[in-house]
Structure formats: C-alpha cells, structure tokens
Motif scaffolding. Structure first.
Motif, short mmCIF file in Angstrom:
data_model
loop_
_atom_site.label_atom_id
_atom_site.label_comp_id
_atom_site.label_asym_id
_atom_site.label_seq_id
_atom_site.Cartn_x
_atom_site.Cartn_y
_atom_site.Cartn_z
N ALA A 146 29.47 2.49 -36.92
CA ALA A 146 28.89 1.19 -36.98
C ALA A 146 29.36 0.53 -35.90
O ALA A 146 28.62 -0.51 -35.63
N ASP A 147 30.46 0.74 -35.13
CA ASP A 147 30.77 -0.07 -34.13
C ASP A 147 30.50 0.46 -32.81
O ASP A 147 30.58 -0.15 -31.78
N ASP A 148 29.79 1.49 -32.92
CA ASP A 148 29.11 1.96 -31.59
C ASP A 148 27.59 1.76 -31.54
O ASP A 148 26.70 2.70 -32.04
N ALA A 149 27.30 0.99 -30.65
CA ALA A 149 25.91 0.52 -30.76
C ALA A 149 25.02 1.56 -30.15
O ALA A 149 23.77 1.80 -30.68
N VAL A 150 25.53 2.37 -29.19
CA VAL A 150 24.70 3.55 -28.38
C VAL A 150 24.27 4.39 -29.56
O VAL A 150 23.32 5.07 -29.84
N ALA A 151 25.39 4.79 -30.05
CA ALA A 151 25.46 5.96 -31.37
C ALA A 151 24.39 5.58 -32.37
O ALA A 151 23.60 6.48 -32.89
N VAL A 152 24.63 4.29 -32.99
CA VAL A 152 23.64 3.85 -33.68
C VAL A 152 22.35 3.90 -33.44
O VAL A 152 21.43 4.40 -34.39
N ARG A 153 22.05 3.49 -32.29
CA ARG A 153 20.55 3.61 -31.93
C ARG A 153 19.96 5.04 -31.80
O ARG A 153 19.03 5.52 -32.18
N ARG A 154 20.80 5.77 -31.30
CA ARG A 154 20.46 7.37 -31.29
C ARG A 154 20.41 8.01 -32.63
O ARG A 154 19.34 8.63 -32.98
N PHE A 155 21.26 7.67 -33.48
CA PHE A 155 21.03 8.05 -34.71
C PHE A 155 19.86 7.51 -35.64
O PHE A 155 19.26 8.20 -36.42
N THR A 156 19.98 6.17 -35.20
CA THR A 156 18.62 5.28 -36.05
C THR A 156 17.35 6.13 -35.51
O THR A 156 16.27 6.31 -36.39
N ALA A 157 17.26 6.43 -34.25
CA ALA A 157 15.98 7.13 -33.65
C ALA A 157 15.79 8.26 -34.31
O ALA A 157 14.46 8.73 -34.83
#
Length: 392
Positions: A189-200
């Motif tokens: 949740a605190d890693d915006a880049v990872a969140v975007r990757r996982f969301t994609a």
C-alpha cells in the motif's frame, strides 16, 4: 372360259376394295362419334396425378421436425429447411443411404418404420449426429420421412461431467491470481509503483475471468439452442460485415488490417446471433495469434450449394498433430501464449459447435511458420425448399 375366269377375278378384287372402303368409313364414323361424345361431356378425359392427402401440407408446416417427402425413385420433392440444417438433404437428394434403404422398405411393404441412426452431419462428415427417424407412406406414391435430432439428449450426461470438470479447473487460475494480486496490493500500500503494477495485472486477470465466464455462458446457450425452431434465412454478407466490425478495435491495437473479399447471393438457414458469434470468434482468434503489422484475410464465396467463409492469418501456424485438437474445449497448444493473448480456450470450440448445429463443417489448413486458414462451409437454402412448392 378364260374370259369368264378373268371376269370372276376382277369381281373378287372389286369386292375386296369395296369391303375395305366400307370398313374404313365405319372406323372414321366410330372415331367421330367418340370425339363427339367426349366433347359433349366437356373435354378429353384427364388422368389425375397423386397428390398429398388433404391437410398434410398444413400439418407438416407446423410439425417442428425435419421432414423430407420422397417420390417413387427416392427424389426429394419437398423438404423443409430443418432437413438441410441437419445435413440430411442436399439439393434434391437424400444424402444417407441408410435412410434411402429404409424408405424403399416402407414403400415395398407399406408398414411404418422407426429407427435411431448415428449419421454423418454435413456434406463432408466432419461431425456425427444421433437422429430418430420415422418413415411412413404418404398419399398414393410418396414417402414421408420425419427426423428428430437426439444428439444432445444422447450426449448430455458425458458432456456435462466433462464440462464441469474443465470449467472448475479453468476458473481456478484467474480467481487464484486475483486473490494473490489483492493481497499483494494490500501489502504494498505504501509503494505507489508496485500498486500500479499489481493493479494493471489485476485488471488483466479480471478481464480474462470475465471473458471466460462469458464464453462459458455462450457455450451453454449454444447447447440449448434449437436452430430448427428459432432459425430463419440469414444473409451471411451482413453477418460477416458485422463480425469484422466488432473486431476492428483489437485489430487496430495491433495495427492489423482485416482484408475482406467476396459476396454471396443466396442465404443459409440458421440463427443469426449464433452465426455472428462463430464468425466473430474465428476472426478474433486470427487477430490474437497474428503478429503486429500483418493482415488477416477474410473471404466469402459460394460454390456447389455451399457458402464458404475463410479466415487466414499470418501467425506461427499449427503442427499437423495439433490441428485436430484445436477445436476441443479448453485445449491450448501453448498455455503460456494463450495467457499472454487473453484466450479462453473456448473460442474455436464455440465455432465448431455453431457450424455443426447449422449442418456445416469447419476445416483447417496450417503449416508451422506459414500461418493458418480456417474455412467454414454452410449449406445454402435451395429455392425449391425455401418457397415450399406444392405437389400437384
């Protein structure tokens, strides 16, 4: 004495000539009297031809089964579109020899007969069907053949068990992936880049799940569809144009050109929505497995009583040992590539099922490194059958 003999001979000849003339005159008088008698009764006698029993045509028009009426030499004198959809009739010929033999036996002994057959369906025998046939005399010289498709009833139990097992297995993959990705997003949740990757990835898996569920629903609907009762004359020019239009967006995303050629004049008998689904899936399959910046060719033509739709791609091709299996449900040549393309493994199965239900067949030509061509052939509606000409 010689003079007397000659006179006797002349008299005999004259008597013979006179007798002949009298006989001829009497014959002419008799003929004239007969003609006068006929004319006085309103004309020459007319020999009536056998006709269908009163009310038979009305009953056959609403019976809800495939029917064929044969003459004394096994020629088809009337058949409804359902008999063409079942692949029993082509032109004015009853295709299956077993059915012709049954008709001859009924014609010979006049006894109604019933049997169930496993018959090749379509013009090339690509699939089989179980059909219950009842044959009976009709009128003075015709034979009536009624056919009821029992294929789905015969195969339902085995298909259901196999389908449930396959669906359960296929649904596990995207459902499991969505669950894992949700956990990953929560942990990052605190890693915006990872969140975007996982969301994609989550969007991609959810789209795949939605496509799989839609195909399952579509296949289930196909198995319950009755082409005979719900069918009508279909213009494949319009259906194919719409199928191409629905695939324009995925084609544009890969910069693939869809090249369409050919038109047909006659119609096929069937369900427009089902045929649309089949052609859309066939073109979608070609787009999925074609490299970017290539062309997918779509051809339409008519020959020998069949309408033919061909879809050609420039993809990797299919090895000979794999070609028969590509129409199986959930079968994938390369599972990893299928996950990359977003395929569900049901598209070609749906195409084959629809085509078979319309009395047609689908064939495949392919060679590794040279692309693939899928060809659908469907029987046209014959004019004599479509107009339902009467027998008189």
């Amino acid at each position: 004495m010689a003079t007397t003999a000659r006179l006797g001979y002349v008299n005999d000849v004259l008597l013979s000539v006179v007798a002949g003339l009298v006989g001829l005159a009497l014959g002419l008088v008799g003929i004239m009297a007969y003609r006068g008698s006929v004319l006085s009764r309103g004309g020459l006698p007319v020999v009536g031809e056998p006709t269908l029993p009163e009310g038979a045509a009305e009953v056959l028009s609403v019976i809800g089964r495939a029917f064929v009426i044969l003459d004394e030499v096994d020629g088809v004198v009337r058949a409804n579109p359902a008999s063409y959809a079942y692949g029993l009739v082509r032109g004015h010929t009853l295709i299956h020899e077993d059915l012709r033999d049954m008709a001859r036996k009924v014609r010979a002994d006049g006894v109604i007969a019933e049997r169930q057959f496993e018959l090749q369906r379509g013009t090339m025998g690509a699939t089989n069907m179980f059909v219950h046939v009842r044959v009976a005399p009709l009128g003075e010289e015709y034979i009536l053949l009624l056919a009821d498709d029992r294929t789905e009833i015969t195969r339902t139990a085995a298909v259901r068990n196999d389908f449930v097992a396959n669906v359960s297995h296929e649904l596990k993959t995207p459902v499991g992936a969505i669950s894992l990705l949700a956990e990953a997003i929560e942990g990052a949740a605190d890693d915006a880049v990872a969140v975007r990757r996982f969301t994609a990835r989550l969007h991609k898996e959810s789209a795949r799940l939605a496509a799989l569920v839609q195909d399952i629903i579509e296949l289930s609907r196909l198995q319950g569809a009755d082409v005979v009762l719900a069918g009508a004359g279909i213009d494949l020019n319009e259906v194919l144009a719409e199928a191409v239009d629905r695939n324009k967006l995925p084609a544009e995303e890969k910069r693939i050109t869809i090249s369409v050629g050919g038109t047909v004049e006659q119609q096929v008998f069937g369900d427009r929505d089902l045929l649309m689904t089949a052609l859309r899936n066939l073109i979608d399959n070609a787009i999925r497995y074609s490299p970017e910046d290539t062309t997918v060719g779509v051809g339409l033509r008519q020959r020998d009583g069949l309408i033919q739709v061909s879809v050609t791609d420039q993809g990797p091709g299919i090895a000979p040992e794999e070609q028969e299996r590509v129409f199986e449900r959930f079968y994938r040549i390369d599972a990893a590539r299928s996950r990359h393309t977003g395929g569900t493994g049901l598209g070609l199965s749906i195409v084959k099922h629809v085509v078979a239900n319309h009395g047609g067949e689908i064939s495949l030509w392919s060679r590794p490194g040279h692309g693939s061509t899928f060809t659908v052939r469907l029987p046209v509606i014959e004019d004599a059958v479509e107009n339902d000409q009467t027998i008189s």
